[in-house]
Design a protein around this motif. Sequence first.
Motif, PDB file in Angstrom:
ATOM      1  N   PRO A   1       0.911   4.498  -4.269  1.00 39.68           N
ATOM      2  CA  PRO A   1       1.675   3.347  -3.776  1.00 39.68           C
ATOM      3  C   PRO A   1       1.547   3.207  -2.264  1.00 39.68           C
ATOM      4  N   LEU A   2       1.511   1.970  -1.792  1.00 35.03           N
ATOM      5  CA  LEU A   2       1.446   1.678  -0.365  1.00 35.03           C
ATOM      6  C   LEU A   2       2.809   1.209   0.121  1.00 35.03           C
ATOM      7  N   ARG A   3       3.161   1.596   1.338  1.00 34.75           N
ATOM      8  CA  ARG A   3       4.446   1.225   1.914  1.00 34.75           C
ATOM      9  C   ARG A   3       4.253   0.196   3.024  1.00 34.75           C
ATOM     10  N   ASN A   4       5.254  -0.678   3.167  1.00 38.55           N
ATOM     11  CA  ASN A   4       5.316  -1.634   4.269  1.00 38.55           C
ATOM     12  C   ASN A   4       4.029  -2.460   4.380  1.00 38.55           C
ATOM     13  N   VAL A   5       3.677  -3.104   3.282  1.00 39.19           N
ATOM     14  CA  VAL A   5       2.497  -3.957   3.241  1.00 39.19           C
ATOM     15  C   VAL A   5       2.878  -5.358   3.719  1.00 39.19           C
ATOM     16  N   LEU A   6       2.026  -5.965   4.546  1.00 44.77           N
ATOM     17  CA  LEU A   6       2.270  -7.300   5.069  1.00 44.77           C
ATOM     18  C   LEU A   6       1.286  -8.282   4.445  1.00 44.77           C
ATOM     19  N   CYS A   7       1.825  -9.345   3.854  1.00 51.60           N
ATOM     20  CA  CYS A   7       0.995 -10.340   3.177  1.00 51.60           C
ATOM     21  C   CYS A   7       1.203 -11.708   3.816  1.00 51.60           C
ATOM     22  N   GLY A   8       0.139 -12.470   3.903  1.00 48.59           N
ATOM     23  CA  GLY A   8       0.215 -13.803   4.479  1.00 48.59           C
ATOM     24  C   GLY A   8      -1.045 -14.581   4.196  1.00 48.59           C
ATOM     25  N   TYR A   9      -1.073 -15.824   4.649  1.00 47.93           N
ATOM     26  CA  TYR A   9      -2.246 -16.681   4.510  1.00 47.93           C
ATOM     27  C   TYR A   9      -2.963 -16.719   5.855  1.00 47.93           C
ATOM     28  N   ASP A  10      -4.248 -16.351   5.883  1.00 52.59           N
ATOM     29  CA  ASP A  10      -4.961 -16.237   7.159  1.00 52.59           C
ATOM     30  C   ASP A  10      -5.879 -17.423   7.440  1.00 52.59           C
ATOM     31  N   SER A  11      -5.576 -18.559   6.827  1.00 54.98           N
ATOM     32  CA  SER A  11      -6.320 -19.811   6.967  1.00 54.98           C
ATOM     33  C   SER A  11      -7.549 -19.881   6.070  1.00 54.98           C
ATOM     34  N   HIS A  12      -7.833 -18.808   5.354  1.00 51.52           N
ATOM     35  CA  HIS A  12      -8.886 -18.835   4.350  1.00 51.52           C
ATOM     36  C   HIS A  12      -8.418 -18.271   3.017  1.00 51.52           C
ATOM     37  N   THR A  13      -7.522 -17.311   3.043  1.00 52.56           N
ATOM     38  CA  THR A  13      -7.105 -16.631   1.826  1.00 52.56           C
ATOM     39  C   THR A  13      -5.725 -16.010   1.992  1.00 52.56           C
ATOM     40  N   VAL A  14      -5.063 -15.766   0.881  1.00 60.66           N
ATOM     41  CA  VAL A  14      -3.838 -14.974   0.892  1.00 60.66           C
ATOM     42  C   VAL A  14      -4.262 -13.515   0.891  1.00 60.66           C
ATOM     43  N   LYS A  15      -3.847 -12.780   1.921  1.00 62.49           N
ATOM     44  CA  LYS A  15      -4.346 -11.420   2.141  1.00 62.49           C
ATOM     45  C   LYS A  15      -3.201 -10.467   2.434  1.00 62.49           C
ATOM     46  N   CYS A  16      -3.351  -9.223   1.969  1.00 62.54           N
ATOM     47  CA  CYS A  16      -2.369  -8.174   2.229  1.00 62.54           C
ATOM     48  C   CYS A  16      -3.022  -7.042   3.006  1.00 62.54           C
TER      49      CYS A  16
END
Length: 296
Positions: free
Chosen positions: A95-110
Amino acid sequence: MKLALNLALAVAALISTSFVAADQTSTHHAGHKRAAPGAHWTYGQDNAGPQHWGALDPLYGTCGTGKEQSPIDVAIGAPFVALQKKPFSALNYSPLRNVLCGYDSHTVKCEWNSTVTAPNKNSIVIKDKTYNLLQFHFHSPSEHRVNNHFADAELHLVHQAEDKSLAVVGVLLEVQANSNPFFEWVVKLDKKVDQLEHGHGFLVKDPVSGEPVPGEEQVKYKIDKVDFSPLLKATGKFTPRWEYEGSLTTPPCTEGVAWNVVRTSVGLGLKQFDALVDLESYNSRFIQDRPTKEGN
């Protein structure tokens, strides 16, 4: 239902645009450390769309001249594709902790913080080489096809070895009635973006220079814990899978990427899929023709 979704995606392809510069070594398939920016590119039907990537910038030349480009149809007349029925020689997906996800103008990325002193231990081993998990992101619809059929979306888990070579695990996603707990954060991210007046992404960038705009709000959704066990269970630990050597599916389209497209698809809830498409719209490169071993 699926016909309507596919039609909506096809329409989105005609109006899709992206306003961010790409990096020479840091596209959404690579790590998050930025290199010198390249030319502006999109997924649309404009002059910066996929059919023109190779001519946009000398850095992107391989997009037009490469002989081992991705994505491909993994199951039709492809002598360079092997169906691998054995698990990875080693796989570590804690498991990964404190993952940040968002849209970077091309893709939804974590993404997540990973340093020399606190490295991410998640990895796969291919031919005695260890590839560490860098990030994961999405394409809608899927970039790879199976017997000329695409899935509703595709998850890319991007790994990098010490020599900077890349290995990507592609998981095909199909819309289902019930939500998948692994993807519930996508809905929450979409709601968070809708609440903001200004753009969204890890960095809000100037559409011309590609540089971050001072003071512009950055939108991320924090996941306290990403547990990959449901994904591994649903895919048989990514086995069986189609293996082939290909490329990045975004500029600069660098070749030598070890692709692993999982044969078993994973369910994605309708609301989750709608949120994903709302965030990233159409963002898939078209299928690439590959010469056969005889050079045809």
